[in-house]
Design an enzyme around this catalytic site. Structure first.
Site: not given
Ligand code: CP
Ligand code: NVA
Length: 301
Positions: A134, A287, A104, A259, A219, A131
């Protein structure tokens, strides 16, 4: 055979992605019976986190533990990465010790350099560009409720950020229509947008984006690394909140996804995220299952 990485949804074929989602759904049922076996016994995942995380860290760590393997958390604060050791050298060294590396970080180019120098699969746990993990969870959440998403309509309301870019890639790979409503100056990545062609439409009008949509997604307005822009973004995004009016414009059976972490009262109202259309807790749980399918695909014998 060349080592496979998962830096973006575009690294896998649509068939591979659909197979992953199907396997994730199976693994979820197996986990509920404590019967997923130990396909990654003695395997080790190195996890480099240059940004904060709750879900990504816990889901990868739990996934490796449930599969009989182990995960190592690495932060720049207490590794040589934070003291300037080149990413290429870090990749060479880590990949001689661990079986896969999750990263990340900020610039997407950094994870590409790391992957180019790694002998083992590299997984994108979020960059400023995309991402993809996700999206595996989001697609699993859709598929387990409604089956294939091909031909459906998804509305993205808010920032043209890493999650929005990931939905653009998902529209291509899973063959759905995507309508993005974002303020001027906050458009998604122009190359990804251009590559998606007619599947993706951009508008400044949240109602137009949401009209009849099967899935509504948003988001945060300020992503990690943009904390100083919070006040300006609150002003610029004021008309881009997912509220009851947006969900009313969507299809009656529409789902709402986020998310997480979420800011109630900013990008989404409490009424929506805690309301009947919201599937955010399943989305978060998935996830774990989706990444188990990914780890198994990349690592199991
Ligand atoms: N959605 C997500 O990636 O959450 P974390 O930042 O907690 O990992
Ligand atoms: N767009 C958000 C997603 C967090 C999971 C960020 O990058 O901070």
């Amino acid at each position: 055979m060349a080592v496979r990485h998962f830096l973006s949804l575009l690294d896998f074929t649509p068939d591979e992605l659909r197979a992953l989602i199907a396997r994730a759904i199976e693994l979820k049922a197996l986990q509920q019976q404590h019967a997923c076996g130990e396909p990654l016994k003695n395997r080790v995942l190195g996890m480099v986190f240059e940004k904060s995380s709750t879900r990504t860290r816990v889901s990868f760590e739990a996934a490796m533990a449930q599969f009989g393997g182990h995960a190592i958390f690495l932060s720049p604060r207490d590794t040589q990465l934070g003291r300037g050791e080149p990413i290429e050298d870090t990749a060479r060294v880590l990949s001689r010790m661990v079986d896969a590396i999750m990263v990340r970080t900020f610039e997407h180019e950094k994870i590409e350099r790391l992957a180019a120098h790694s002998r083992v699969p590299v997984i994108n746990g979020l960059t400023d560009l995309v991402h993809p993990c996700q999206l595996l969870a989001d697609m699993q959440t859709w598929f387990e409720r409604h089956g294939d998403i091909a031909g459906r309509t998804v509305a993205w309301i808010g920032d043209g950020n890493n999650m929005c870019n990931s939905y653009i890639n998902a529209a291509r790979q899973f063959d759905f229509a995507l309508r993005i409503a974002c303020p001027e100056g906050y458009d998604p990545d122009p190359r990804l947008l251009a590559a998606a062609g007619g599947r993706v439409e951009l508008t400044r009008d949240t109602q137009a984006a949401a009209a009849g949509a099967d899935l509504v997604v948003t988001d945060v307005w300020a992503s990690m690394g943009q904390e100083e822009e919070q006040a300006r973004r609150e002003r610029d995004f004021a008309a881009f909140q997912v509220d009851a009016a947006v969900m009313d414009a969507a299809a009656p059976e529409s789902l709402f996804m986020h998310c997480l972490p979420a800011h109630r009262g900013e990008e989404v109202t409490a009424e929506v995220i805690d309301g009947p259309h919201s599937v955010v807790w399943d989305e978060a749980e998935n996830r774990l299952h989706a990444q188990k399918a990914l780890l198994e695909f990349l690592l199991a014998d």
